[in-house]
Design an enzyme around this catalytic site. Structure first.
Site, PDB file in Angstrom:
ATOM      1  N   ARG A   1       0.807  -1.042  -0.183  1.00 27.22           N
ATOM      2  CA  ARG A   1       0.012   0.012   0.133  1.00 27.22           C
ATOM      3  C   ARG A   1       0.606   1.346  -0.056  1.00 27.22           C
ATOM      4  NH1 ARG A   1      -2.326  -3.127   3.493  1.00 27.22           N
ATOM      5  NH2 ARG A   1      -4.076  -3.871   3.530  1.00 27.22           N
TER       6      ARG A   1
ATOM      7  N   LYS B   1      -2.110  -2.422   7.563  1.00 28.55           N
ATOM      8  CA  LYS B   1      -3.697  -1.610   8.026  1.00 28.55           C
ATOM      9  C   LYS B   1      -4.166  -2.798   9.553  1.00 28.55           C
ATOM     10  CE  LYS B   1      -8.039  -0.983   5.400  1.00 28.55           C
ATOM     11  NZ  LYS B   1      -8.451  -1.596   4.141  1.00 28.55           N
TER      12      LYS B   1
ATOM     13  N   HIS C   1      -1.756   1.711  -6.161  1.00 28.74           N
ATOM     14  CA  HIS C   1      -2.831   1.086  -6.114  1.00 28.74           C
ATOM     15  C   HIS C   1      -3.239   0.052  -7.382  1.00 28.74           C
ATOM     16  CE1 HIS C   1      -5.063  -0.366  -2.125  1.00 28.74           C
ATOM     17  NE2 HIS C   1      -6.088  -0.702  -2.832  1.00 28.74           N
TER      18      HIS C   1
ATOM     19  N   ARG D   1      -0.730  -2.812  -6.980  1.00 23.72           N
ATOM     20  CA  ARG D   1      -0.962  -3.747  -5.799  1.00 23.72           C
ATOM     21  C   ARG D   1      -2.641  -4.579  -6.725  1.00 23.72           C
ATOM     22  NH1 ARG D   1      -0.811  -4.693  -0.689  1.00 23.72           N
ATOM     23  NH2 ARG D   1      -3.066  -4.497   0.722  1.00 23.72           N
TER      24      ARG D   1
ATOM     25  N   HIS E   1      -4.189  -9.108   4.107  1.00 24.28           N
ATOM     26  CA  HIS E   1      -5.470  -8.814   4.225  1.00 24.28           C
ATOM     27  C   HIS E   1      -6.596  -9.628   5.177  1.00 24.28           C
ATOM     28  CE1 HIS E   1      -6.324  -7.560  -0.674  1.00 24.28           C
ATOM     29  NE2 HIS E   1      -5.790  -6.514   0.042  1.00 24.28           N
TER      30      HIS E   1
ATOM     31  N   TYR F   1      -9.349  -8.118  -5.494  1.00 23.17           N
ATOM     32  CA  TYR F   1      -8.038  -7.985  -6.282  1.00 23.17           C
ATOM     33  C   TYR F   1      -7.468  -9.054  -7.503  1.00 23.17           C
ATOM     34  CZ  TYR F   1      -6.967  -4.029  -2.370  1.00 23.17           C
ATOM     35  OH  TYR F   1      -6.620  -3.499  -2.133  1.00 23.17           O
TER      36      TYR F   1
END
Length: 316
Positions: free
Chosen positions: A163, A189, A256, A259, A282, A291
């Site tokens: 990220r 995250k 992104h 990513r 994730h 994704y």
């Protein structure tokens, strides 16, 4: 612990931007969050509080109708449904904290009409493997005092699928060796400490940059003045190099996008979903699947694999 002097028990206690900002910082200090998530929450709450201030609305007296009006205003900009939903999520978390402090009776975002977000769809513009190659080639051909830094930034985004917040938050001390692997450590995250192995190409690009950057302490990627590079600079870099590479959607790309390409390419090369999920940090495999832009490719239909296995068991 939050100071009781900051608990807004009275109407109007958050009526000034200064008081609201002070409370927000105290609220964030009580959350186990990464710096990236903390910054996003700060922006989301500040946007809501500015909207309330412009209308003379006390945030402690806001209702779900006010939140609905705020959300419809965001959508009218226009703003993607996923972005609006994310902003409301930050505000909702803020109000949940107020409820726990008995500053408000209910969370007004809870009854609001939030936009529907399709978990199988992402609005991020993706890149094909060939477009990623072209982007990296444009970075390789760049000249000037910042070219080496830019190459390292692009390779880390492409090869690790980081990220942008994770990338710009890296410090020199986060680069190390572990069990024979060159690695980077960072807070992902949700405030989770994570580590990733550098590919040979990423390690080479980083070493070339570090020879110019020098050793010591502080941010890994810095500007000419020694300040940490910010996410906006990385956005501009990706789009500028994409234009130079002749990528059609250059004006709509973001860090992104790399990513997303990382996830799609990894799955196309046969990397198991759970390994891609772990690499990307994730919590939910459904996010990883979203994704993967190639997940609906009929060539990957498991029916073919089952049929091939049956043919091997029962040769003609």
């Amino acid at each position: 612990m939050i100071s009781m002097s900051l608990v807004p028990h009275q109407p109007g206690a958050l009526g000034t931007p200064g008081a609201a900002a002070e409370f927000t910082e105290a609220w964030l200090a009580n959350r186990r969050l990464s710096e990236h998530t903390r910054a996003a929450y700060r922006r989301d709450v500040a946007s809501w509080l500015a909207w309330c201030h412009d209308r003379g609305l006390d945030p402690l007296r806001a209702s779900f109708l006010d939140v609905n009006a705020y959300a419809r205003g965001l959508e009218a900009r226009p703003m993607a449904a996923a972005t609006v939903a994310r902003k409301l999520s930050g505000v909702s978390s803020w109000y949940d904290f107020l409820v726990k402090l008995n500053a408000v009776a209910t969370n007004p975002v809870g009854g609001a009409d939030r936009p529907h977000v399709d978990r199988d769809h992402s609005s991020t513009v993706g890149l094909t493997p060939q477009e990623v190659d072209a982007l990296l080639s444009a970075a390789e051909q760049a000249q000037g005092p910042t070219a080496v830094r830019h190459r390292a930034v692009l390779v880390l985004l492409a090869d690790l699928g980081l990220r942008v917040g994770e990338l710009v938050s890296l410090d020199l001390a986060d680069v190390s060796w572990e069990r024979g692997h060159r690695t980077v450590r960072f807070v992902g995250k949700g405030g989770r400490a994570r580590r990733r192995a550098l590919t040979p190409g990423a390690a080479l690009a980083l070493d070339e940059y570090l020879r110019l950057r020098g050793s010591g302490e502080g941010p890994l990627f810095v500007t000419a003045t020694g300040a940490r590079i910010d996410r906006h600079a990385v956005f501009r870099l990706v789009r500028r190099l994409a234009k130079q590479a002749g990528i059609a959607a250059a004006d709509r790309l973001s860090p992104h996008s790399l990513r997303h390409s990382f996830a799609t390419s990894a799955r196309a090369e046969g990397v198991p979903l759970e390994d891609v999920q772990d690499a990307m940090g994730h919590a939910d495999p459904r996010t990883t699947r979203r994704y993967d832009r190639d997940r609906f490719n009929l060539d990957r239909d498991p029916a073919y694999t089952i049929a091939a296995a049956r043919a091997r068991r029962n040769p003609a």
